[in-house]
Design a protein around this motif. Structure first.
Motif, PDB file in Angstrom:
ATOM      1  N   VAL A   1      34.798  21.009 -15.006  1.00 55.24           N
ATOM      2  CA  VAL A   1      33.953  21.903 -14.282  1.00 55.24           C
ATOM      3  C   VAL A   1      32.400  21.246 -13.656  1.00 55.24           C
ATOM      4  O   VAL A   1      32.235  21.569 -14.884  1.00 55.24           O
ATOM      5  CB  VAL A   1      34.321  22.738 -14.351  1.00 55.24           C
ATOM      6  N   VAL A   2      31.508  21.512 -12.647  1.00 51.72           N
ATOM      7  CA  VAL A   2      30.212  21.311 -12.997  1.00 51.72           C
ATOM      8  C   VAL A   2      29.299  21.962 -12.354  1.00 51.72           C
ATOM      9  O   VAL A   2      30.144  22.945 -10.936  1.00 51.72           O
ATOM     10  CB  VAL A   2      29.615  19.993 -11.681  1.00 51.72           C
ATOM     11  N   THR A   3      28.492  22.639 -12.531  1.00 54.34           N
ATOM     12  CA  THR A   3      27.331  23.346 -12.143  1.00 54.34           C
ATOM     13  C   THR A   3      26.832  22.657 -11.174  1.00 54.34           C
ATOM     14  O   THR A   3      25.655  21.408 -11.303  1.00 54.34           O
ATOM     15  CB  THR A   3      27.731  25.115 -12.912  1.00 54.34           C
ATOM     16  N   SER A   4      25.316  23.568 -11.404  1.00 48.74           N
ATOM     17  CA  SER A   4      24.199  23.024 -10.815  1.00 48.74           C
ATOM     18  C   SER A   4      23.294  22.042 -11.267  1.00 48.74           C
ATOM     19  O   SER A   4      22.754  21.508 -11.432  1.00 48.74           O
ATOM     20  CB  SER A   4      22.935  24.167 -10.383  1.00 48.74           C
ATOM     21  N   GLU A   5      24.066  22.660 -12.833  1.00 47.47           N
ATOM     22  CA  GLU A   5      23.173  21.787 -14.175  1.00 47.47           C
ATOM     23  C   GLU A   5      23.477  20.640 -14.085  1.00 47.47           C
ATOM     24  O   GLU A   5      22.580  19.745 -14.620  1.00 47.47           O
ATOM     25  CB  GLU A   5      22.999  23.009 -15.111  1.00 47.47           C
ATOM     26  N   ASP A   6      24.423  20.395 -13.381  1.00 52.50           N
ATOM     27  CA  ASP A   6      25.042  18.835 -13.599  1.00 52.50           C
ATOM     28  C   ASP A   6      24.712  17.990 -12.258  1.00 52.50           C
ATOM     29  O   ASP A   6      25.339  16.828 -12.120  1.00 52.50           O
ATOM     30  CB  ASP A   6      26.719  18.799 -13.826  1.00 52.50           C
ATOM     31  N   MET A   7      24.807  19.188 -10.915  1.00 49.27           N
ATOM     32  CA  MET A   7      24.208  17.989  -9.681  1.00 49.27           C
ATOM     33  C   MET A   7      22.377  17.964  -9.383  1.00 49.27           C
ATOM     34  O   MET A   7      22.222  16.990  -8.629  1.00 49.27           O
ATOM     35  CB  MET A   7      23.685  19.053  -9.092  1.00 49.27           C
ATOM     36  N   VAL A   8      21.544  18.307 -10.818  1.00 49.74           N
ATOM     37  CA  VAL A   8      20.080  17.765 -10.304  1.00 49.74           C
ATOM     38  C   VAL A   8      19.376  17.588 -11.605  1.00 49.74           C
ATOM     39  O   VAL A   8      20.155  17.944 -12.322  1.00 49.74           O
ATOM     40  CB  VAL A   8      19.286  19.075  -9.565  1.00 49.74           C
ATOM     41  N   GLU A   9      18.217  17.495 -11.623  1.00 47.36           N
ATOM     42  CA  GLU A   9      17.178  16.825 -13.001  1.00 47.36           C
ATOM     43  C   GLU A   9      16.119  16.885 -11.818  1.00 47.36           C
ATOM     44  O   GLU A   9      16.166  17.048 -10.859  1.00 47.36           O
ATOM     45  CB  GLU A   9      17.636  15.516 -13.148  1.00 47.36           C
ATOM     46  N   HIS A  10      15.028  17.295 -12.784  1.00 48.75           N
ATOM     47  CA  HIS A  10      13.951  18.305 -12.845  1.00 48.75           C
ATOM     48  C   HIS A  10      13.251  16.591 -11.942  1.00 48.75           C
ATOM     49  O   HIS A  10      13.388  15.925 -13.213  1.00 48.75           O
ATOM     50  CB  HIS A  10      12.720  18.347 -13.888  1.00 48.75           C
ATOM     51  N   LYS A  11      12.449  16.743 -11.278  1.00 46.70           N
ATOM     52  CA  LYS A  11      11.130  15.737 -11.366  1.00 46.70           C
ATOM     53  C   LYS A  11      10.225  14.977 -11.883  1.00 46.70           C
ATOM     54  O   LYS A  11      10.317  13.721 -12.221  1.00 46.70           O
ATOM     55  CB  LYS A  11      10.799  15.670  -9.502  1.00 46.70           C
TER      56      LYS A  11
END
Length: 948
Positions: A260-270
């Motif tokens: 199970v993935v949430t937004s934390e696993d989908m993006v990273e800070h620039k």
């Protein structure tokens, strides 16, 4: 038109699959028969529909008008967005409009609504005080979407050259109910756990995006398969290990993996110096770059997209990223886009890519269906509990909707269209106003039935017996609540569910209390539960976190201490071994206290019948699963057939405990939720059953090798007496696992279950398991030296000694021996003096459930009924399928639930004096099994009944 009391129901037109209805016929009955002064509804006009899940005639039967013309309706209800020409001016409409996202395809509808001065109530935007939606079908979309995709996955893998168990699964709409669809998925899971999946498609990893209702619904179906969930960070490790361990083409894998993935696993800070911050991401998504295509997608076999998405957020995957993943050899085989947002988080670009409907060729299988909840159209209605499409269903719906309680006292179904059907209900409610509302509604329904239904199906009458109204806690005033006490003796696994159930029974809102109460009886007491055990620590562990519970130390062989405990309570539940029950029963008779057990009533208990009657107490036995629920369900089915003048042609029953598909991960596909020694001894007891009119006896030594490969337990004599035509009875097979009986029979013939002292185990030199195995297989351990003793050598030895004729069975037995560790050089504990004790020691260690593994209980009855006068025979089936449940971080086994809960229910029924018969009883009379089965259903232990 607004507020004129006329309600319209739209004929759904958005697509051919939309079969749902905003109001069921029983809903309409409640609104119409309550009277306009209470419901505000004077008339209901239903547009005709030939595809709606509820037929037009059912609406007509309850007083609705069938008409295409909704022009008189002030409020019009639907499910999905109607055609533009169906929007009439100056009215109120309620449906899922899908306009609040400002998606281009829905804007003409919003324009029409504004132009016609319509008041729109969008279900999707109706929220409670906590801001959460009150009407949502997300879980149904997730369930249907997952089943549909697994159906397509089987076909896609076949086109790629792989045969998988998924191929046998149908699409969701092909099943009559969600329960039927789940049963099919469970069957697929069992095939995976026994036959496995080809290594070429493994590890089979399902990535679930989001953690909302849609994702939970999809995961609910996924969890019916043998599975393991992994953290997103461990996907590379899983992928590497699986490829290393299962590199051989002939190897098969026996589970699937979920992540199970949430937004934390989908993006990273620039900014690489900053970590993920959810609040910042939702406020400033432009500060983040998408990384799903790099960190998660390369390890995905299937992406199940369930997340909410808006255009301001980065996409989950673009078309280019998907193409790059496929070119790089990513194992991705398909995408189940349950969100189906056009131009959404998954980009599809039809201008540059081709799509086709079949599953052949290159590319990915994609599911993008926006009508998924329609596939379980009937599951979201509130119709019927007992007899589909009969008046009684609507009556019980009325009671439930008002918050009342009921007890079905009598029910006699007419045998022909001319005969009367009669139902007697006892109805209760928390206050007089609610009770009056229920009575008014039921009276209107009964009157309407006599006026409208006589010509169609004979007369259906409801007779109401009104008892004393139950007062609410606030009406009683302070200090009026008392306390009753129940003593549970035995602090094993079964104890906690019973203790929890009883301790919570005093709550006025407790559904079990509502179900079992007499309407002329007030229950004002809390229940104090005493849990007694020889070891105080065991009792303290059982009651941890349970209010109104107390642990006590008790040695039942100490008569004085036993009597002291029993004298302090109203009811005693004995969960001790059956041999201890007589001792407890005699003390209960002495102090005139009711007793409940979950064990068979043997001769020693039966002899206490007169003493129990003399003391004015009830000793109620066989209140567990088997015996217990199986007997109650059997008697309900058999007596129901007898009431209808039927004769039982055959009765077949299966019952027992198994690991869930995910936990059946060893050669035996079995684990012990209780003592292996007790289970093996019970499995080698002799058995007797009827088959084709003949009595079949099976001695214990050959039981595991019987033709059915089942372990069969003796069915009590009372069941035989219920069969006037006794030509087919198979009693309670416990395990239905391919190869289990063959393996256990082989182990028995080798000598692993012998209780006699073995010479090698009497030696003081500390023999190893390997040395013991060599002795029992008659192999010279000294000649073998340190040579490995593997599956091949053990298989050949079993065959050469004649313990088994088939190589496949010998190989399975060898695998089991290796799995148990009988080939290892570890020293055997000195306490083991027989092969049986050695085997049980290893089984207890290697075949135990882990703290997170679920067990499974399966009960299935089939009754074939013959009727006189040339009426066709009927086949009635009842099935219970229960899984272990995680509660407060602890796994409560299905076996504990299905044994402990019936025992607790029996105590409740005795406390409220629902069981008035005194003496030694089995739960075979309606006085016991009718309310007990109702309470099991109220608790959530579902027995699904079908006829055909």
């Amino acid at each position: 038109m607004l507020g004129n009391g006329v309600v319209g129901i739209l004929s759904e037109s958005v697509n051919k699959w939309e079969r749902r209805a905003p109001l069921t016929p029983s809903h309409c009955a409640r609104l119409l028969h309550s009277g306009r002064d209470k419901s505000g509804v004077a008339r209901i006009v239903v547009q005709p529909s030939t595809k709606r899940i509820h037929h037009d005639v059912l609406y007509e039967d309850v007083g609705c008008q069938i008409s295409e013309d909704l022009s008189e309706c002030g409020l019009v209800l639907g499910i999905k967005q109607p055609k533009l020409e169906m929007i009439l001016p100056d009215r109120a409409y309620a449906f899922f409009s899908h306009t609040h996202k400002a998606q281009r395809e829905n804007m003409p509808l919003l324009d029409k609504i504004l132009a016609e001065r319509v008041s729109l109530y969008d279900y999707e935007l109706i929220v409670g005080d906590n801001g959460r939606r009150l009407l949502a079908f997300g879980k149904f979309a997730g369930r249907a979407g997952m089943i549909d995709f697994l159906h397509g996955l089987g076909q896609r893998y076949l086109s790629l050259g792989y045969s998988t168990p998924f191929l046998s699964l149908g699409a969701s709409y092909m099943y009559s109910s969600l329960a039927a669809a789940k049963a099919a998925v469970i069957s697929v899971g069992e095939e995976i756990s026994t036959l496995g999946l080809p290594s070429g498609i493994c590890p089979l990893v399902f990535i679930f995006t989001g953690s909302g209702n849609v994702s939970l619904g999809a995961q609910e179906i996924f969890k019916l398969l043998p599975h393991t969930f992994v953290e997103p960070s461990r996907l590379p490790e899983l992928f590497g290990k699986a490829k290393d361990q299962h590199g051989g083409a002939s190897k098969r894998i026996f589970q699937v993996y979920g992540c199970v993935v949430t937004s934390e696993d989908m993006v990273e800070h620039k900014d690489p110096t900053k970590g993920f911050d959810k609040a910042d991401y939702y406020t400033h998504p432009e500060h983040y770059n998408p990384v799903f295509h790099k960190k998660i997608a390369p390890y995905a076999s299937v992406i199940v997209n369930c997340m909410y998405w808006e255009q301001r957020f980065p996409r989950l995957l673009s078309t280019q990223q998907i193409q790059d993943l496929v070119r790089k050899g990513c194992p991705l085989v398909g995408i189940s886009d349950i969100t189906c947002d056009i131009g959404g988080s998954l980009e599809y670009d039809p201008l540059s890519d081709s799509y086709h409907d079949d599953l052949e060729g290159n590319g990915l299988v994609c599911q993008a269906v926006d009508t998924l909840p329609t596939e379980f159209a009937k599951e979201v209605s509130l119709s019927g509990h007992l007899f589909d499409q009969f008046l009684i269903n609507e009556a019980l719906d009325i009671i439930e909707a008002a918050g009342g309680s009921f007890h079905l006292v009598k029910c006699q179904v007419g045998q022909s269209t001319e005969a009367l059907s009669f139902s007697e209900l006892e109805v209760g409610a928390d206050d007089s106003a609610v009770l009056d509302q229920i009575i008014d509604s039921l009276t209107s329904l009964a009157n309407a039935s006599e006026n409208n239904r006589d010509q169609i199906s004979g007369i259906n009458r409801i007779s109401l017996r009104i008892g004393k109204v139950q007062e609410t806690a606030t009406q009683k005033g302070p200090g009026t609540k008392g306390t009753s006490s129940v003593l549970i003796i035995g602090a094993g696994r079964v104890c906690r569910p019973a203790a929890e159930l009883l301790a919570s029974f005093g709550s006025p809102s407790h559904q079990m209390q509502k179900t079992c109460m007499e309407t002329d009886f007030e229950w004002q007491n809390d229940i104090r539960v005493l849990v007694a055990s020889l070891y105080l620590k065991d009792a303290e562990e059982v009651i941890e976190g349970i209010p109104n519970a107390e642990a006590v130390q008790l040695d039942v062989s100490d008569h004085k201490s036993l009597c002291k405990c029993i004298s302090q309570v109203e009811i005693v539940i004995s969960l001790l071994p059956a041999s201890c029950h007589v001792m407890v029963a005699n003390a209960c008779i002495e102090f005139k206290k009711h007793l409940v057990t979950a064990s068979y009533i043997d001769d020693s208990m039966s002899k206490l019948d007169e003493k129990a009657k003399g003391a004015g107490i009830t000793i109620l036995g066989e209140m567990g699963l088997d015996p217990g629920i199986d007997h109650m369900m059997a008697m309900k089915m058999i007596n129901h057939a007898h009431v209808r003048k039927g004769k039982i042609k055959s009765f077949t029953s299966y019952c027992g405990g198994l690991p869930s598909p995910a936990a059946a991960n060893n050669p035996l596909a079995y684990k012990f939720s209780w003592s292996p020694a007790g289970a093996i001894r019970a499995g080698r007891n002799p058995a007797i059953y009827l088959f084709n009119g003949k009595t079949v006896q099976v001695d214990g030594d050959s039981l595991y090798d019987s033709a059915e490969k089942f372990r069969i337990a003796d069915l009590p004599a009372f069941a035989l007496e219920c069969l006037p035509n006794r030509n087919s009875l198979v009693a309670n097979p416990l395990m239905v696992r391919t190869g289990f009986g063959e393996i256990m029979g082989t182990l028995g013939r080798i000598g692993f279950f012998s209780a006699e002292t073995h010479p090698v185990l009497k030696q003081g030199s500390g023999p190893t398991f390997r040395m013991f195995l060599c002795e029992i297989l008659k192999m010279d351990s000294q000649k073998m030296g340190e040579a490995p003793l593997g599956e091949k050598e053990i298989t050949e030895r079993i065959l050469s000694l004649g313990h088994c004729k088939e190589r496949e069975t010998a190989s399975k037995a060898a695998k089991t021996i290796i799995f148990l560790g009988l080939h290892e050089q570890t020293e055997i504990p000195a306490s083991c003096e027989s092969p049986f004790s050695v085997t049980c020691l290893l089984m207890e260690e290697k075949l135990a459930y882990s703290s997170t593994e679920e067990d499974m209980v399966l009960l299935h009855h089939e009754v074939e009924v013959e009727f006189p006068d040339g009426q066709p025979s009927e086949n009635h089936r009842a099935t219970l399928l229960e899984f272990g449940k995680m509660k407060n971080g602890k796994m409560i086994s299905a076996m504990a639930l299905t044994v402990g809960i019936p025992a607790g229910i029996a105590a409740m029924l005795l406390l409220v004096n629902k069981i008035k018969t005194r003496g030694v009883l089995r739960p075979i009379e309606p006085e016991v099994y009718v309310p007990a089965l109702d309470m099991l259903q109220a608790y959530g232990i579902k027995l699904v009944e079908k006829s055909g």
